[in-house]
Write a protein that holds these residues in place. Structure first.
Motif, PDB file in Angstrom:
ATOM      1  N   GLY A  87       1.152  -1.401   0.439  1.00 16.61           N
ATOM      2  CA  GLY A  87      -0.451  -0.444   0.246  1.00 16.61           C
ATOM      3  C   GLY A  87       0.474   1.465   0.133  1.00 16.61           C
ATOM      4  N   GLY A  88       1.969   1.283   0.607  1.00 16.19           N
ATOM      5  CA  GLY A  88       2.727   2.574   0.709  1.00 16.19           C
ATOM      6  C   GLY A  88       3.938   3.098   0.139  1.00 16.19           C
ATOM      7  N   LEU A  89       3.661   1.384  -1.085  1.00 18.15           N
ATOM      8  CA  LEU A  89       4.987   1.641  -2.224  1.00 18.15           C
ATOM      9  C   LEU A  89       4.791   2.160  -3.149  1.00 18.15           C
ATOM     10  N   LEU A  90       5.586   2.596  -4.344  1.00 20.85           N
ATOM     11  CA  LEU A  90       5.128   3.159  -5.836  1.00 20.85           C
ATOM     12  C   LEU A  90       5.419   1.766  -6.054  1.00 20.85           C
ATOM     13  N   PRO A  91       4.774   1.988  -7.889  1.00 18.65           N
ATOM     14  CA  PRO A  91       4.603   0.501  -8.482  1.00 18.65           C
ATOM     15  C   PRO A  91       5.544   0.059  -8.829  1.00 18.65           C
ATOM     16  N   GLU A  92       6.679   1.727  -9.660  1.00 18.68           N
ATOM     17  CA  GLU A  92       8.245   1.018  -9.566  1.00 18.68           C
ATOM     18  C   GLU A  92       9.127  -0.072  -8.728  1.00 18.68           C
ATOM     19  N   GLN A  93       8.866   0.300  -7.783  1.00 17.49           N
ATOM     20  CA  GLN A  93       9.204  -0.092  -6.341  1.00 17.49           C
ATOM     21  C   GLN A  93       8.890  -1.584  -5.960  1.00 17.49           C
ATOM     22  N   ILE A  94       7.765  -1.755  -6.234  1.00 17.13           N
ATOM     23  CA  ILE A  94       6.575  -2.799  -6.384  1.00 17.13           C
ATOM     24  C   ILE A  94       7.789  -3.840  -7.235  1.00 17.13           C
ATOM     25  N   GLU A  95       7.639  -3.989  -8.158  1.00 20.76           N
ATOM     26  CA  GLU A  95       8.273  -4.333  -9.134  1.00 20.76           C
ATOM     27  C   GLU A  95       9.728  -4.842  -9.251  1.00 20.76           C
ATOM     28  N   ARG A  96      10.462  -3.798  -8.635  1.00 23.24           N
ATOM     29  CA  ARG A  96      12.079  -3.868  -8.476  1.00 23.24           C
ATOM     30  C   ARG A  96      11.611  -5.232  -7.551  1.00 23.24           C
ATOM     31  N   GLY A  97      11.496  -4.808  -5.727  1.00 19.22           N
ATOM     32  CA  GLY A  97      11.355  -4.956  -5.308  1.00 19.22           C
ATOM     33  C   GLY A  97      10.973  -6.544  -4.745  1.00 19.22           C
ATOM     34  N   VAL A  98      10.137  -7.147  -6.093  1.00 16.52           N
ATOM     35  CA  VAL A  98       9.510  -8.505  -6.243  1.00 16.52           C
ATOM     36  C   VAL A  98      10.758  -8.852  -6.934  1.00 16.52           C
ATOM     37  N   ARG A  99      10.950  -8.294  -7.466  1.00 16.02           N
ATOM     38  CA  ARG A  99      11.902  -9.287  -8.997  1.00 16.02           C
ATOM     39  C   ARG A  99      12.872  -9.235  -7.155  1.00 16.02           C
ATOM     40  N   ILE A 100      13.613  -8.825  -6.674  1.00 11.87           N
ATOM     41  CA  ILE A 100      14.815  -9.031  -5.554  1.00 11.87           C
ATOM     42  C   ILE A 100      14.524 -10.352  -4.849  1.00 11.87           C
ATOM     43  N   ILE A 101      13.753 -10.136  -4.875  1.00 13.08           N
ATOM     44  CA  ILE A 101      13.035 -11.480  -3.765  1.00 13.08           C
ATOM     45  C   ILE A 101      12.743 -12.086  -4.275  1.00 13.08           C
ATOM     46  N   GLY A 102      12.366 -12.579  -5.287  1.00 13.25           N
ATOM     47  CA  GLY A 102      12.296 -13.500  -6.623  1.00 13.25           C
ATOM     48  C   GLY A 102      13.796 -14.012  -6.769  1.00 13.25           C
ATOM     49  N   GLU A 103      14.448 -13.309  -6.953  1.00 18.15           N
ATOM     50  CA  GLU A 103      15.801 -13.433  -7.431  1.00 18.15           C
ATOM     51  C   GLU A 103      17.013 -14.425  -6.361  1.00 18.15           C
ATOM     52  N   VAL A 104      16.337 -13.524  -5.958  1.00 21.72           N
ATOM     53  CA  VAL A 104      16.689 -14.698  -4.660  1.00 21.72           C
ATOM     54  C   VAL A 104      16.250 -15.243  -4.152  1.00 21.72           C
ATOM     55  N   ALA A 105      14.860 -15.730  -4.158  1.00 23.90           N
ATOM     56  CA  ALA A 105      14.674 -16.947  -3.789  1.00 23.90           C
ATOM     57  C   ALA A 105      15.042 -18.161  -4.936  1.00 23.90           C
ATOM     58  N   LYS A 106      15.152 -17.707  -6.286  1.00 25.32           N
ATOM     59  CA  LYS A 106      15.550 -18.626  -7.167  1.00 25.32           C
ATOM     60  C   LYS A 106      16.921 -19.246  -7.269  1.00 25.32           C
ATOM     61  N   ARG A 107      17.396 -18.131  -6.630  1.00 27.62           N
ATOM     62  CA  ARG A 107      19.220 -18.820  -6.154  1.00 27.62           C
ATOM     63  C   ARG A 107      19.291 -19.391  -4.809  1.00 27.62           C
ATOM     64  N   GLU A 108      18.141 -19.701  -3.974  1.00 25.50           N
ATOM     65  CA  GLU A 108      18.458 -20.322  -2.981  1.00 25.50           C
ATOM     66  C   GLU A 108      17.800 -21.694  -2.953  1.00 25.50           C
ATOM     67  N   LEU A 109      16.936 -21.779  -4.350  1.00 30.06           N
ATOM     68  CA  LEU A 109      16.137 -22.692  -4.150  1.00 30.06           C
ATOM     69  C   LEU A 109      17.725 -23.857  -5.562  1.00 30.06           C
ATOM     70  N   GLN A 110      18.082 -23.347  -6.428  1.00 29.87           N
ATOM     71  CA  GLN A 110      18.895 -23.424  -7.569  1.00 29.87           C
ATOM     72  C   GLN A 110      20.688 -24.117  -6.608  1.00 29.87           C
ATOM     73  N   SER A 111      20.480 -23.541  -5.461  1.00 31.05           N
ATOM     74  CA  SER A 111      21.806 -24.494  -4.617  1.00 31.05           C
ATOM     75  C   SER A 111      21.476 -25.466  -3.093  1.00 31.05           C
ATOM     76  N   SER A 112      18.986 -25.359  -3.586  1.00 25.73           N
ATOM     77  CA  SER A 112      19.443 -26.542  -2.779  1.00 25.73           C
ATOM     78  C   SER A 112      19.688 -27.871  -3.294  1.00 25.73           C
ATOM     79  N   ALA A 113      19.986 -28.591  -2.650  1.00 21.79           N
ATOM     80  CA  ALA A 113      20.220 -30.291  -3.480  1.00 21.79           C
ATOM     81  C   ALA A 113      18.614 -30.882  -2.850  1.00 21.79           C
ATOM     82  N   THR A 114      17.565 -30.598  -2.452  1.00 24.95           N
ATOM     83  CA  THR A 114      16.415 -30.935  -2.791  1.00 24.95           C
ATOM     84  C   THR A 114      15.285 -30.264  -3.788  1.00 24.95           C
ATOM     85  N   TYR A 115      15.645 -29.151  -4.534  1.00 23.95           N
ATOM     86  CA  TYR A 115      15.277 -28.592  -6.005  1.00 23.95           C
ATOM     87  C   TYR A 115      14.735 -29.512  -6.886  1.00 23.95           C
ATOM     88  N   ALA A 116      15.794 -30.121  -6.979  1.00 21.25           N
ATOM     89  CA  ALA A 116      15.467 -30.882  -8.169  1.00 21.25           C
ATOM     90  C   ALA A 116      14.199 -32.363  -8.016  1.00 21.25           C
TER      91      ALA A 116
END
Ligand SMILES: Cc1ncc(COP(=O)(O)O)c(C=O)c1O
Length: 497
Positions: free
Chosen positions: A459-488
């Motif tokens: 609610g308190g963020l601008l659309p561009e901040q939302i897009e960038r913030g979720v992208r960063i969360i998504g990138e970190v999550a994907k990296r973590e998943l890739q380095s996780s042995a159970t992901y496969a």
């Protein structure tokens, strides 16, 4: 020793030895007598001050007990040097041990080590959207008005009369208050939870709370000693099937529900389920506390009636607030409830803070009556609708496969479930290192469950901040998943709740 600085009052009720020890302690604190300096012998000081020698001995004993002086047999008493102050003297007696006094409870620490640029962690309106010009004008009008003196005068624990009457009339017109109801103004909805928990949920009272739930809400009920019974919230509000079982099994006195845009899920309870909740509450004689602080922030679909509007049995207590639709900093909320309950809340509020600040209430009343509040809510809805679109789009595009998220129709928050084996608390520091913040799922349950959940308050963020913030969360999550042995070994899960 500077004897003329010692002040004793023989007419005082404080014993002379205590007066003397305080006087000497003060002198030590001010450096009038230095570390290592010898105090006059008891006989000598008694003579100089015209006091009994036992009075001096008692004063010295007290000073010694406080660690300010040390007595050496045959040599006299000497001013101590304080071990913690590098030779400096304490200004008064020994330092107090706060650790021994304060309760041993874990306090919430939410200080990320990194500076945060995009914070999804607070459910609050956008500060850039505050209509400052009209707010200043209306606040000035209030201050210049003939009512200024009444506003500055002490008032009633029920709240500032004109605002109270205004809110009650509005509520009656919308059938959100009946003839048996009254209204009390509180310091935000948060104080209302606290008062309600203390009046209605004393130790051992079974209370149903949604799960996940706003942290500040379960905290007050847990603190009051209530037996918290979690009722799961799905993408479409509280699960009424489970609610029925909980009502049967635990016979709760209360159930606390947020039917519209629940915090943290953003979920909304459909009309037929609202009616079912009322029926169940009637059947099991449960009081319903309805949080209605987000319902005006609807961005899509038609508005739904509140539980309070559907109820005909007087069992629903409605909580409102200006925090989400206007200014959280002014701390104005309210409770609409049957008169006897409001009377109890008012008595308790009086004990706590006498009453809420009049100026905030008077300015908000002016803001509402002038039509500015309505305009502000319209603008907030337009902006909120864009923000909601942005967060949903960003979640679809950036979260890893297997992540699930709610699809609110309004409000300020959305809930994400990360795919296993990710845990949101583990992700958080990595996301914070990139200037983004969110609240992990464990924060929203009394049992610290929801390890894969997280709340995105958009609610308190601008659309561009939302897009960038979720992208960063998504990138970190994907990296973590890739380095996780159970992901496969993981099968992709369908995309949304
Ligand atoms: C359910 C709920 N209650 C109370 C509050 C606090 O509201 P207020 O600022 O009116 O005290 C919040 C804020 O997020 C909330 O979500």
């Amino acid at each position: 020793m500077v004897l003329d600085l010692i002040r004793l009052d023989t007419a005082s009720e404080v014993p002379l030895y205590r007066q003397l020890s305080s006087s000497i302690a003060e002198l030590i604190g001010r450096g009038g007598i230095r570390a290592g300096e010898r105090l006059p012998a008891t006989r000598e000081l008694a003579g100089l001050l015209g006091l009994n020698r036992t009075t001096i001995s008692a004063a010295y004993a007290l000073l010694e007990e406080q660690g300010l002086i040390h007595g050496h047999v045959g040599r006299g008493s000497f001013v101590a040097s304080h071990p913690d102050s590098g030779g400096e003297l304490p200004s008064t007696g020994p330092r107090i041990n706060w650790d021994a006094i304060l309760p041993r409870e874990e306090l919430q620490a939410n200080n990320p080590a990194h500076s945060i640029e995009i914070s999804f962690s607070s459910s609050r309106p956008a500060r850039e959207a505050f209509p400052l010009a009209s707010f200043r004008r209306l606040a000035r009008e209030v201050i210049d008005s003939p009512q200024a003196a009444d506003i500055l005068q002490l008032g009633s624990p029920h709240g500032y009369g004109p605002l109270r009457r205004y809110l009650l009339e509005e509520a009656k017109a919308a059938e959100m208050a009946g003839p048996e109801d009254d209204l009390i103004i509180t310091n935000g909805c948060q104080q209302a939870w606290d008062l309600l928990a203390r009046v209605l949920a004393p130790a051992g009272t079974p209370v149903v709370l949604e799960d996940p739930i706003y942290h500040g809400l379960w905290q007050v009920f847990a603190r009051a000693g209530a037996e918290v019974i979690p009722a799961p919230v799905t993408g479409s509000g509280v699960d009424t099937g489970v609610l029925e079982q909980l009502f049967q099994r635990h016979r709760p006195r209360l159930a606390v529900l947020t039917p519209s845009f629940q915090n943290p899920t953003g979920a909304t309870l459909p009309l037929n389920q609202r009616q079912r909740v009322i029926d169940l509450a009637k059947q099991h004689n449960v009081v319903l506390l309805e949080s209605d602080i987000y319902s005006e922030l609807r961005y899509r679909e038609a508005a739904l009636p509140r539980l309070k509007q559907l109820d005909t049995s007087g069992r629903v207590v409605l909580l409102g607030s200006y925090s989400k639709v206007a200014f959280p900093g002014l701390r104005v909320g309210w409770v609409i409830a049957p008169r006897p309950l409001v009377a109890h809340l008012a008595a308790l509020k009086q004990m706590s803070d006498l009453h809420s600040d009049h100026l905030s209430q008077a300015v908000l009343l002016r803001f509402a009556e002038s039509g500015e509040l309505r305009k502000h809510i319209e603008r907030t809805r337009d902006a909120g609708s864009q923000r909601l679109e942005s967060v949903l789009r960003a979640c679809r595009e950036h979260l890893p496969a297997g992540a699930r998220f709610t699809r609110p129709d309004g409000g300020m928050s959305l809930w994400v479930e990360l795919p296993p084996p990710l845990r949101s608390v583990d992700l958080l520091p990595r996301v914070q290192a990139q200037g983004v913040d969110f609240l992990p799922g464990s924060y929203f349950s009394a049992e610290r469950s929801h390890p894969r959940g997280l709340r995105l308050s958009f609610g308190g963020l601008l659309p561009e901040q939302i897009e960038r913030g979720v992208r960063i969360i998504g990138e970190v999550a994907k990296r973590e998943l890739q380095s996780s042995a159970t992901y496969a070994a993981q099968e992709p899960v369908s995309a949304v709740v």
